[in-house]
Scaffold this motif. Sequence first.
Motif, PDB file in Angstrom:
ATOM      1  N   THR A   2     -44.063 -41.195  40.487  1.00 35.07           N
ATOM      2  CA  THR A   2     -45.002 -42.264  40.266  1.00 35.07           C
ATOM      3  C   THR A   2     -46.653 -41.361  40.632  1.00 35.07           C
ATOM      4  O   THR A   2     -47.759 -42.564  40.366  1.00 35.07           O
ATOM      5  N   ASP A   3     -46.948 -40.339  41.776  1.00 32.16           N
ATOM      6  CA  ASP A   3     -48.238 -40.979  41.859  1.00 32.16           C
ATOM      7  C   ASP A   3     -48.939 -40.082  40.849  1.00 32.16           C
ATOM      8  O   ASP A   3     -50.085 -40.153  40.339  1.00 32.16           O
ATOM      9  N   LEU A   4     -48.434 -39.016  40.093  1.00 36.07           N
ATOM     10  CA  LEU A   4     -48.898 -39.146  39.143  1.00 36.07           C
ATOM     11  C   LEU A   4     -49.247 -40.094  37.832  1.00 36.07           C
ATOM     12  O   LEU A   4     -50.019 -39.098  37.404  1.00 36.07           O
ATOM     13  N   LEU A   5     -48.049 -40.557  37.957  1.00 31.40           N
ATOM     14  CA  LEU A   5     -47.740 -41.547  36.592  1.00 31.40           C
ATOM     15  C   LEU A   5     -49.187 -42.133  36.519  1.00 31.40           C
ATOM     16  O   LEU A   5     -50.322 -42.436  36.239  1.00 31.40           O
ATOM     17  N   HIS A   6     -49.300 -42.394  38.013  1.00 33.08           N
ATOM     18  CA  HIS A   6     -50.330 -43.214  38.585  1.00 33.08           C
ATOM     19  C   HIS A   6     -51.516 -42.544  38.143  1.00 33.08           C
ATOM     20  O   HIS A   6     -53.198 -43.153  37.782  1.00 33.08           O
ATOM     21  N   GLU A   7     -52.290 -41.557  38.773  1.00 37.86           N
ATOM     22  CA  GLU A   7     -53.314 -40.967  38.202  1.00 37.86           C
ATOM     23  C   GLU A   7     -53.283 -40.990  36.677  1.00 37.86           C
ATOM     24  O   GLU A   7     -54.884 -40.966  37.385  1.00 37.86           O
ATOM     25  N   ILE A   8     -52.471 -39.971  36.065  1.00 32.44           N
ATOM     26  CA  ILE A   8     -52.806 -40.270  34.445  1.00 32.44           C
ATOM     27  C   ILE A   8     -53.575 -41.808  34.298  1.00 32.44           C
ATOM     28  O   ILE A   8     -54.621 -42.084  33.398  1.00 32.44           O
ATOM     29  N   GLU A  57     -42.777 -43.765  26.428  1.00 35.73           N
ATOM     30  CA  GLU A  57     -43.634 -44.102  27.233  1.00 35.73           C
ATOM     31  C   GLU A  57     -44.004 -43.701  28.305  1.00 35.73           C
ATOM     32  O   GLU A  57     -42.855 -43.113  28.366  1.00 35.73           O
ATOM     33  N   LEU A  58     -44.539 -43.510  29.149  1.00 37.75           N
ATOM     34  CA  LEU A  58     -45.073 -42.945  30.295  1.00 37.75           C
ATOM     35  C   LEU A  58     -43.804 -42.294  31.160  1.00 37.75           C
ATOM     36  O   LEU A  58     -43.309 -41.532  31.302  1.00 37.75           O
ATOM     37  N   LEU A  59     -43.280 -43.410  31.350  1.00 32.40           N
ATOM     38  CA  LEU A  59     -42.622 -43.082  32.256  1.00 32.40           C
ATOM     39  C   LEU A  59     -41.112 -42.730  31.850  1.00 32.40           C
ATOM     40  O   LEU A  59     -40.588 -41.986  32.434  1.00 32.40           O
ATOM     41  N   ASP A  60     -40.822 -42.667  30.623  1.00 33.17           N
ATOM     42  CA  ASP A  60     -39.637 -41.617  30.054  1.00 33.17           C
ATOM     43  C   ASP A  60     -40.121 -40.547  29.954  1.00 33.17           C
ATOM     44  O   ASP A  60     -39.531 -39.466  28.413  1.00 33.17           O
ATOM     45  N   ASN A  64     -42.682 -32.177  32.564  1.00 34.87           N
ATOM     46  CA  ASN A  64     -43.543 -31.367  32.073  1.00 34.87           C
ATOM     47  C   ASN A  64     -44.716 -32.112  30.919  1.00 34.87           C
ATOM     48  O   ASN A  64     -46.324 -31.250  30.957  1.00 34.87           O
ATOM     49  N   TRP A  65     -45.090 -33.000  30.564  1.00 33.53           N
ATOM     50  CA  TRP A  65     -45.758 -33.153  29.176  1.00 33.53           C
ATOM     51  C   TRP A  65     -46.731 -33.932  30.133  1.00 33.53           C
ATOM     52  O   TRP A  65     -48.061 -34.096  30.135  1.00 33.53           O
ATOM     53  N   LEU A  66     -46.441 -34.930  31.392  1.00 36.04           N
ATOM     54  CA  LEU A  66     -47.515 -35.390  32.909  1.00 36.04           C
ATOM     55  C   LEU A  66     -48.160 -34.364  33.409  1.00 36.04           C
ATOM     56  O   LEU A  66     -49.233 -34.465  33.627  1.00 36.04           O
TER      57      LEU A  66
END
Length: 73
Positions: A2-8, A57-60, A64-66
């Motif tokens: 979730t931190d990685l998603l938040h940063e992106i 979706e970013l959550l899915d 490695n992509w993220l």
Amino acid sequence: MTDLLHEIVEVITSDYNGSLIAEEQRADLHVYKDGQLSSISEINTQSIIFDDGDEVELLDSDINWLSYIKQTI
């Protein structure tokens, strides 16, 4: 994750007004999807859109992509 998603999402929102369009940014973004190298055409705050029209979706997304996206943007 979730931190990685938040940063992106934070970078996409602040630096690219909510949508990074690869062609406009002259970015060459590629990830392996189903074992084949696929080009990313756009990343927005919700999803990754590929040149072939697929949208993930970013959550899915694959971790490695993220990680690659975070390092690249």
